[in-house]
Scaffold this motif. Structure first.
Motif, short mmCIF file in Angstrom:
data_model
loop_
_atom_site.label_atom_id
_atom_site.label_comp_id
_atom_site.label_asym_id
_atom_site.label_seq_id
_atom_site.Cartn_x
_atom_site.Cartn_y
_atom_site.Cartn_z
N ASP A 64 0.85 -1.19 0.00
CA ASP A 64 0.00 0.00 0.00
C ASP A 64 0.89 1.25 0.00
O ASP A 64 1.37 1.68 1.04
CB ASP A 64 -0.90 -0.02 1.24
N GLN A 65 1.11 1.78 -1.19
CA GLN A 65 1.92 2.99 -1.31
C GLN A 65 1.42 3.81 -2.49
O GLN A 65 0.76 3.28 -3.39
CB GLN A 65 3.40 2.65 -1.47
N HIS B 22 7.36 -3.05 -9.00
CA HIS B 22 8.04 -3.32 -7.72
C HIS B 22 7.09 -3.50 -6.53
O HIS B 22 7.29 -4.41 -5.71
CB HIS B 22 9.05 -2.20 -7.41
N PRO B 23 6.04 -2.69 -6.39
CA PRO B 23 5.17 -2.85 -5.21
C PRO B 23 4.24 -4.06 -5.30
O PRO B 23 3.60 -4.42 -4.31
CB PRO B 23 4.35 -1.56 -5.19
N VAL B 24 4.12 -4.67 -6.50
CA VAL B 24 3.16 -5.77 -6.69
C VAL B 24 3.77 -7.08 -6.23
O VAL B 24 4.85 -7.48 -6.68
CB VAL B 24 2.72 -5.87 -8.18
N ILE B 25 3.08 -7.75 -5.32
CA ILE B 25 3.53 -9.04 -4.82
C ILE B 25 3.05 -10.16 -5.73
O ILE B 25 3.78 -11.08 -6.07
CB ILE B 25 3.03 -9.25 -3.37
N LYS C 273 -2.73 1.39 6.70
CA LYS C 273 -1.92 2.25 5.85
C LYS C 273 -0.48 1.74 5.79
O LYS C 273 0.13 1.48 6.82
CB LYS C 273 -1.96 3.68 6.37
N GLY C 274 0.02 1.59 4.56
CA GLY C 274 1.41 1.20 4.37
C GLY C 274 1.66 -0.30 4.42
O GLY C 274 2.78 -0.74 4.15
N ALA C 275 0.64 -1.09 4.73
CA ALA C 275 0.80 -2.54 4.77
C ALA C 275 0.41 -3.13 3.42
O ALA C 275 0.38 -2.43 2.41
CB ALA C 275 -0.04 -3.13 5.90
N GLN C 276 0.09 -4.42 3.39
CA GLN C 276 -0.35 -5.03 2.14
C GLN C 276 -1.78 -4.62 1.83
O GLN C 276 -2.60 -4.43 2.72
CB GLN C 276 -0.24 -6.55 2.22
#
Length: 222
Positions: free
Chosen positions: A155-156, A210-213, A184-187
């Motif tokens: 979460d960004q 990059h942020p995608v798991i 906020k800021g977690a997954q």
């Protein structure tokens, strides 16, 4: 409330009940899609009427058939348990109280061939229609009626904008989007329903962000 012919007549299916058979097949299909690989072990926690009548209505067979990738009209549904055994899939059916959920509900606890684990909870809500309402610890709303992109990401700022830009660049129109997060800021998890199918090349690009798991593209379940 207006009704379609599908709502009145119901889906083409094998089995005595659209809720207990067709809907159950579609729930199994969605669980398989969300796992995103061949299942190795599956525990199904059956709630309410699913727990009370699953053998008489063949709900257990329908759920397993969906996990094997069968459609609601597949004539092999009555043999689903044997086919799962032949495929080396360990299946358990357990009666359980899942709390304040629809009476036709199931929670899948899935382990894939690579060891990936995911929990999927959903309900058969009538006429063969389904609602997946939880993936792992995320509350979601997933009907399986649309082409759907499911992403787990950090979460960004800007993540969803990047994903939407990739979809727009390939003329994929977003019908609706819902985002769920722990804090906020977690997954976070996004469910993006689209008018067009997300092609594999676009899915690869999204998975490289990059942020995608993980990103999964699902066709409508049949």
């Amino acid at each position: 409330m207006s009704y379609t012919a599908f709502d009145i007549i119901g889906p083409i299916m094998i089995g005595p009940s659209s809720s207990h058979t067709a809907g159950a097949v579609r729930l199994g299909q969605m669980a398989r899609i969300i796992l995103n690989e061949e299942p190795a072990k599956v525990k199904m926690l059956l709630h309410g009427s699913f727990a009370e009548t699953f053998k008489g209505h063949g709900t257990n067979l329908a759920l397993t058939a969906g996990l094997l990738g069968m459609s609601t009209a597949d004539e092999r549904i009555p043999c689903a348990n044997e086919l799962a055994h032949e495929a080396g899939i360990e299946i358990q059916y357990i009666s359980a109280d899942l709390g304040d959920v629809h009476p036709n509900s199931v929670r899948f606890e899935l382990v894939g061939r690579t060891g990936r684990q995911v929990t999927v909870t959903g309900s058969s809500v009538g006429g063969g229609k389904i609602l997946v309402n939880e993936i792992d610890d995320f509350p979601v709303e997933l009907t399986g009626e649309y082409n759907t992109l499911i992403t787990v990401h950090q979460d960004q700022p800007g993540v969803l904008a990047q994903i939407c830009s990739l979809l727009a660049a390939t003329q994929v129109n977003i019908a609706q989007m819902r985002v769920f997060r722990d804090r906020k800021g977690a997954q976070a998890l996004a469910v993006i329903e689209t008018d067009e199918q997300v092609e594999s090349a676009v899915l690869d690009l999204i998975n490289r962000l990059h942020p995608v798991i993980q990103a999964i593209a699902a066709k409508p379940v049949a």
